[in-house]
Write a protein that holds these residues in place. Structure first.
Motif, PDB file in Angstrom:
ATOM      1  N   ASN A  28     -27.059  25.932 -84.522  1.00  0.00           N
ATOM      2  CA  ASN A  28     -26.171  25.106 -83.760  1.00  0.00           C
ATOM      3  C   ASN A  28     -27.028  24.600 -82.392  1.00  0.00           C
ATOM      4  O   ASN A  28     -27.331  23.674 -81.731  1.00  0.00           O
ATOM      5  CB  ASN A  28     -24.997  25.470 -83.738  1.00  0.00           C
ATOM      6  CG  ASN A  28     -24.099  25.316 -84.916  1.00  0.00           C
ATOM      7  OD1 ASN A  28     -24.347  24.709 -85.891  1.00  0.00           O
ATOM      8  ND2 ASN A  28     -22.970  25.979 -84.684  1.00  0.00           N
ATOM      9  N   ARG A  29     -27.364  25.831 -81.784  1.00  0.00           N
ATOM     10  CA  ARG A  29     -28.134  25.580 -80.588  1.00  0.00           C
ATOM     11  C   ARG A  29     -29.400  24.888 -80.674  1.00  0.00           C
ATOM     12  O   ARG A  29     -29.841  24.314 -79.595  1.00  0.00           O
ATOM     13  CB  ARG A  29     -27.958  27.019 -79.983  1.00  0.00           C
ATOM     14  CG  ARG A  29     -28.573  27.020 -78.270  1.00  0.00           C
ATOM     15  CD  ARG A  29     -28.320  28.383 -77.747  1.00  0.00           C
ATOM     16  NE  ARG A  29     -28.806  28.351 -76.246  1.00  0.00           N
ATOM     17  CZ  ARG A  29     -28.718  29.510 -75.578  1.00  0.00           C
ATOM     18  NH1 ARG A  29     -28.139  30.537 -75.814  1.00  0.00           N
ATOM     19  NH2 ARG A  29     -29.274  29.205 -73.912  1.00  0.00           N
ATOM     20  N   ASN A  32     -28.715  21.207 -80.878  1.00  0.00           N
ATOM     21  CA  ASN A  32     -28.460  20.690 -79.367  1.00  0.00           C
ATOM     22  C   ASN A  32     -29.832  20.562 -78.755  1.00  0.00           C
ATOM     23  O   ASN A  32     -30.073  19.254 -78.178  1.00  0.00           O
ATOM     24  CB  ASN A  32     -27.668  21.579 -78.701  1.00  0.00           C
ATOM     25  CG  ASN A  32     -26.044  21.782 -79.353  1.00  0.00           C
ATOM     26  OD1 ASN A  32     -25.826  20.652 -80.030  1.00  0.00           O
ATOM     27  ND2 ASN A  32     -25.384  22.608 -79.092  1.00  0.00           N
ATOM     28  N   TYR A  33     -30.532  21.525 -78.768  1.00  0.00           N
ATOM     29  CA  TYR A  33     -31.997  21.302 -78.297  1.00  0.00           C
ATOM     30  C   TYR A  33     -32.676  19.999 -78.663  1.00  0.00           C
ATOM     31  O   TYR A  33     -33.388  19.506 -78.119  1.00  0.00           O
ATOM     32  CB  TYR A  33     -32.775  22.387 -78.076  1.00  0.00           C
ATOM     33  CG  TYR A  33     -32.473  23.719 -77.146  1.00  0.00           C
ATOM     34  CD1 TYR A  33     -33.055  23.243 -75.945  1.00  0.00           C
ATOM     35  CD2 TYR A  33     -31.715  24.585 -77.305  1.00  0.00           C
ATOM     36  CE1 TYR A  33     -32.891  24.160 -74.638  1.00  0.00           C
ATOM     37  CE2 TYR A  33     -31.412  25.489 -76.162  1.00  0.00           C
ATOM     38  CZ  TYR A  33     -32.108  25.131 -75.145  1.00  0.00           C
ATOM     39  OH  TYR A  33     -31.595  26.180 -74.145  1.00  0.00           O
ATOM     40  N   TRP A 183     -34.642  31.177 -76.142  1.00  0.00           N
ATOM     41  CA  TRP A 183     -34.191  29.973 -75.473  1.00  0.00           C
ATOM     42  C   TRP A 183     -35.148  29.737 -74.077  1.00  0.00           C
ATOM     43  O   TRP A 183     -34.893  28.659 -73.324  1.00  0.00           O
ATOM     44  CB  TRP A 183     -33.014  29.719 -74.797  1.00  0.00           C
ATOM     45  CG  TRP A 183     -32.037  30.300 -76.279  1.00  0.00           C
ATOM     46  CD1 TRP A 183     -31.281  31.265 -75.993  1.00  0.00           C
ATOM     47  CD2 TRP A 183     -31.861  29.764 -77.376  1.00  0.00           C
ATOM     48  NE1 TRP A 183     -30.757  31.552 -77.390  1.00  0.00           N
ATOM     49  CE2 TRP A 183     -30.894  30.819 -78.128  1.00  0.00           C
ATOM     50  CE3 TRP A 183     -32.376  28.541 -78.217  1.00  0.00           C
ATOM     51  CZ2 TRP A 183     -30.952  30.479 -79.690  1.00  0.00           C
ATOM     52  CZ3 TRP A 183     -32.131  28.312 -79.426  1.00  0.00           C
ATOM     53  CH2 TRP A 183     -31.236  29.204 -80.183  1.00  0.00           C
TER      54      TRP A 183
END
Length: 291
Positions: A28-29, A32-33, A183
């Motif tokens: 999910n992250r 988003n990126y 990240w």
């Protein structure tokens, strides 16, 4: 992402956990990126726990080869003799040299001496001499998993200038690895490497870099060492790649030897140095798999 899972499905990574408790938050992250324009790795590049363990076992054998060969890196030894020793030891460890016959490469390791930047081919006609600096690069396949690492070796006493180059090159690799965190970005590694090399009066080879590894010898992503912080592919837990900057005493420009189409040298004949390790992005930072 393809092969979308429901939250309560078993996660694709083989952990046995539900997707919602395992890779769903990570993916999910990542989504988003991606939605705001960042380069995000495909799921297939993220190694499972079982795959990481297989790569780690391969790395252990690869490092054993570098430890083993150290005693034989002496004045007067031929580079083909070092290659023979690496091949025999790799077989003893139940591995396969990944370089042997890779795209036509004829030997079980690369040895790059003084102005040779990388891909130096062992030869009956090339001998190590006191004062040389040499990079020995070995890559191993073990149970189908790939590993890759290299070290610099000094033959006898070398000049202060060569010793400093070797030391700074290792520092460049270590500072690059220190930038690996979930990240973050591949460019963070390149910025750290290039800044340290430049500060010490050296240049960084642009055309050749690190690479993803594990299920194949050379996978995505390509890892450049002249880059800007905050750019390049997103570093996501499960990525495995090499950090292997090539640091030149003089110009960063290199040329491929036309006689074999493998050996890469500095254009100005000045020495070059390189260290390499294989790194895993973890959920909290990094793990050096080949050290």
């Amino acid at each position: 992402m393809t092969d979308r899972l429901e939250r309560n499905d078993v996660c694709w990574c083989g952990s046995g956990r539900k997707y919602k408790k395992c890779h769903a938050p990570i993916e999910n992250r990542m989504a988003n990126y991606r939605s705001i324009g960042y380069i995000v790795p495909h799921r297939r590049l993220l190694k499972t726990r079982q795959q990481v363990e297989g790569i780690r076992e391969s790395c252990q054998r690869n490092i054993a080869l570098l430890n083993y060969i150290e005693d034989f890196v002496v004045d007067g030894v031929s580079t083909v003799e070092l290659d023979r020793l690496i091949l025999e030891k790799t077989k003893e460890l139940k591995g396969i040299p990944a370089t042997l016959n890779y795209n036509g490469y004829p030997k079980s390791m690369c040895i790059s001496i003084n102005d040779v930047v990388c891909h130096g081919i062992p030869s009956n006609h090339v001998y190590l001499r006191k004062g040389d600096i040499a990079n020995i690069d070995v890559s191993t396949i073990y149970n189908g998993f790939f590993s890759d690492s290299s070290r610099m070796f000094c033959v006898g006493t070398v000049s202060n200038e060569k010793q400093r180059l070797v030391d700074v090159a290792k520092e460049c690799m270590e500072l690059g690895i220190a930038q690996v965190k979930p990240w973050g970005f591949l460019g963070d590694i390149g910025q750290a490497v290039n800044d340290h090399a430049s500060k010490n009066g050296y240049s960084v080879v642009r055309e050749i870099g690190g690479h993803g590894i594990g299920l194949g010898f050379h996978e995505d992503p390509w890892v450049g060492f002249v880059a800007s912080k905050g750019t390049g592919m997103l570093l996501v837990p499960g990525l495995v790649f090499t950090v292997e900057p090539m640091i030149n005493m003089g110009s960063s420009k290199v040329v491929t030897d036309r006689s074999d189409n493998w050996t890469i040298r500095t254009v100005d004949g000045m020495p070059s140095a390189q260290w390499e390790n294989t790194v895993l992005v973890t959920e909290t930072g990094y793990e050096v798999l080949a050290y």
